[in-house]
Design an enzyme around this catalytic site. Structure first.
Site, PDB file in Angstrom:
ATOM      1  N   TYR A 150       0.713  -1.095  -0.050  1.00  0.00           N
ATOM      2  CA  TYR A 150      -0.149  -0.020  -0.078  1.00  0.00           C
ATOM      3  C   TYR A 150       0.919   1.390  -0.041  1.00  0.00           C
ATOM      4  O   TYR A 150       0.592   2.135  -1.050  1.00  0.00           O
ATOM      5  CB  TYR A 150      -0.883  -0.031   1.187  1.00  0.00           C
ATOM      6  CG  TYR A 150      -1.672   1.330   1.643  1.00  0.00           C
ATOM      7  CD1 TYR A 150      -2.701   1.676   1.076  1.00  0.00           C
ATOM      8  CD2 TYR A 150      -1.128   2.162   2.623  1.00  0.00           C
ATOM      9  CE1 TYR A 150      -3.147   3.051   1.276  1.00  0.00           C
ATOM     10  CE2 TYR A 150      -1.820   3.194   2.902  1.00  0.00           C
ATOM     11  CZ  TYR A 150      -2.780   3.792   1.967  1.00  0.00           C
ATOM     12  OH  TYR A 150      -3.151   4.963   2.496  1.00  0.00           O
TER      13      TYR A 150
HETATM   14  C1  UGA Z   1      -4.040   4.049   8.705  1.00  0.00           C
HETATM   15  C2  UGA Z   1      -4.709   3.977   7.423  1.00  0.00           C
HETATM   16  O1  UGA Z   1      -5.768   2.736   7.460  1.00  0.00           O
HETATM   17  C3  UGA Z   1      -4.203   4.116   6.309  1.00  0.00           C
HETATM   18  O2  UGA Z   1      -5.084   4.233   4.976  1.00  0.00           O
HETATM   19  C4  UGA Z   1      -3.153   5.352   6.162  1.00  0.00           C
HETATM   20  O3  UGA Z   1      -2.780   5.440   4.948  1.00  0.00           O
HETATM   21  C5  UGA Z   1      -2.321   5.062   7.216  1.00  0.00           C
HETATM   22  O4  UGA Z   1      -3.306   5.148   8.625  1.00  0.00           O
HETATM   23  C6  UGA Z   1      -1.273   6.214   7.459  1.00  0.00           C
HETATM   24  O5  UGA Z   1      -1.234   6.833   8.472  1.00  0.00           O
HETATM   25  O6  UGA Z   1      -0.356   6.087   6.671  1.00  0.00           O
HETATM   26  P1  UGA Z   1      -2.859   2.235  10.329  1.00  0.00           P
HETATM   27  O7  UGA Z   1      -2.051   3.340  11.044  1.00  0.00           O
HETATM   28  O8  UGA Z   1      -2.452   1.007  10.436  1.00  0.00           O
HETATM   29  O9  UGA Z   1      -3.280   2.830   8.837  1.00  0.00           O
HETATM   30  O10 UGA Z   1      -4.377   2.615  11.125  1.00  0.00           O
HETATM   31  P2  UGA Z   1      -5.053   1.813  11.943  1.00  0.00           P
HETATM   32  O11 UGA Z   1      -5.762   0.572  11.043  1.00  0.00           O
HETATM   33  O12 UGA Z   1      -6.314   2.654  12.770  1.00  0.00           O
HETATM   34  O13 UGA Z   1      -4.090   0.751  12.795  1.00  0.00           O
HETATM   35  C7  UGA Z   1      -3.390   1.468  14.006  1.00  0.00           C
HETATM   36  C8  UGA Z   1      -2.821   0.570  14.695  1.00  0.00           C
HETATM   37  O14 UGA Z   1      -3.630  -0.532  15.339  1.00  0.00           O
HETATM   38  C9  UGA Z   1      -1.808  -0.279  13.993  1.00  0.00           C
HETATM   39  O15 UGA Z   1      -0.571  -0.484  14.836  1.00  0.00           O
HETATM   40  C10 UGA Z   1      -2.396  -1.753  13.699  1.00  0.00           C
HETATM   41  O16 UGA Z   1      -1.533  -2.745  13.551  1.00  0.00           O
HETATM   42  C11 UGA Z   1      -2.920  -1.791  14.955  1.00  0.00           C
HETATM   43  N1  UGA Z   1      -4.552  -2.587  14.914  1.00  0.00           N
HETATM   44  C12 UGA Z   1      -5.338  -2.163  13.916  1.00  0.00           C
HETATM   45  C13 UGA Z   1      -4.585  -3.699  15.747  1.00  0.00           C
HETATM   46  O17 UGA Z   1      -3.924  -4.000  16.721  1.00  0.00           O
HETATM   47  N2  UGA Z   1      -5.810  -4.427  15.749  1.00  0.00           N
HETATM   48  C14 UGA Z   1      -6.612  -4.254  14.555  1.00  0.00           C
HETATM   49  O18 UGA Z   1      -7.764  -4.749  14.418  1.00  0.00           O
HETATM   50  C15 UGA Z   1      -6.478  -3.051  13.604  1.00  0.00           C
END
Ligand code: UGA
Length: 312
Positions: A150
């Site tokens: 991504y």
């Molecule tokens: C988010 C967005 O989904 C992306 O589209 C965006 O580009 C990205 O931010 C960015 O800032 O660049 P992410 O940081 O993975 O990605 O956001 P979340 O899905 O809210 O996850 C935050 C954290 O929680 C991550 O460490 C992830 O591994 C964790 N998480 C997520 C869990 O532990 N459990 C879950 O069920 C979902």
């Protein structure tokens, strides 16, 4: 009265941006192809307020195949938010979708914008372009080495935006969003999943030990940065838009427990490929050149996301 094209208008951030532009008295042509990444009914809900405005027009179309010339007629500035989102889902066969939606569709839109007298072309990039680094806070001039497919696609499109600026004078501005949350957050994102699971009595899955850190950014602050970039973002430039501080996922869940007044049942799972350990935006460039100043803290922002999810 400016007329804006907002792509991905039915999505989490797109619908908020369009609402802000309409509230300011602008006109918005919103496009969306309603991909099946999550329920269409949620996207239709996101649009409900917009559809009441006579200054809002919705076009259901796919940027990969539509006649973009007619879409751009009478448009003064473009806000390109349409994308295949999701860091962890971008492996394997689904990568094709990421290439189509994030790279090819963006290139097609840039081509169609070439030669038009647009005031701005704002492109939504991502903190995921930085990848794994100890060099925090992340600065725009720092290395970009994405660790998810991504992130590779978001970085590729950022480069395209710069190319179209240098070669065709298109006034592109790229904005690197840092983990956006708040009302309408996508159902695959952490806080939406955690609140929904807890409300229905299920445990939450935490990927890894929960010690990863994120610079979470409230959606209204992102909208503010986007509107500032649409108005006076320096063409050809890239900006971080982050909340400006970071917390561990465990700390964020502690805050969420306080906000919800409920115990969250934490289940620790294996880390996911593509996730970075830490993010933290250095916002100084956006602050100095766009006047960006995020103002919503995590507790307040989570309370607003919680209220929204309860209301659904
Ligand atoms: C988010 C967005 O989904 C992306 O589209 C965006 O580009 C990205 O931010 C960015 O800032 O660049 P992410 O940081 O993975 O990605 O956001 P979340 O899905 O809210 O996850 C935050 C954290 O929680 C991550 O460490 C992830 O591994 C964790 N998480 C997520 C869990 O532990 N459990 C879950 O069920 C979902």
């Amino acid at each position: 009265m400016a007329n804006y094209l907002v792509t991905g208008v039915a999505g989490f951030i797109g619908s908020h941006v369009a609402e802000r532009l309409i509230k300011r008295g602008n006109s918005v042509r919103g496009v969306d192809c309603f991909t099946n990444y999550y329920a269409r009914s949620l996207k239709e809900k996101n649009l409900s307020e917009l559809l009441e405005s006579p200054r809002f027009v919705l076009d259901e179309l796919d940027l990969s195949s539509a006649d973009l010339g007619s879409v751009l007629e009478e448009v003064d500035a473009v806000c390109h938010l349409a994308a295949q989102a999701g860091v962890r889902a971008s492996w394997g066969r689904s990568f094709e979708t990421y290439i189509d939606c994030n790279i090819a569709a963006t290139q097609r839109l840039l081509e169609a914008c070439k030669g038009r007298s647009l005031a701005r072309f704002v492109y939504a990039s991502s903190s995921s372009v930085y990848g794994e680094t100890d060099d925090l806070p992340m600065r725009e001039r720092g290395a970009t080495c994405p660790v998810s497919p991504y992130g590779v696609t978001k970085l590729a499109a950022e480069h395209l935006a710069v190319l179209y600026h240098r070669n065709y004078g298109l006034p592109t501005v790229s904005l690197r969003f840092f983990t956006v949350y708040g009302p309408r957050q996508r159902p695959d994102m952490a806080f939406n999943k955690f609140i929904s699971a807890t409300l229905s009595g299920r445990p939450v899955e935490i990927y890894g030990d929960g010690k990863q850190t994120r610079d979470f950014t409230f959606v209204d602050d992102i909208v503010d940065g986007v509107v500032r970039a649409l108005e006076n973002g320096p063409p050809g430039e890239v900006f971080n838009l982050g909340g400006g501080s970071r917390v561990t996922l465990n700390e964020a869940i502690d805050t969420l427990e306080r906000v919800m007044g409920m115990k969250i049942n934490r289940q620790y799972e294996t880390p996911q490929k593509g996730d970075v350990s830490n993010t933290l935006a250095d916002n100084s460039k956006a602050q100095n050149e766009l006047g960006f100043a995020p103002s919503v803290g995590l507790e307040e922002g989570l309370a607003r996301e919680f209220e929204w999810l309860k209301s659904l």
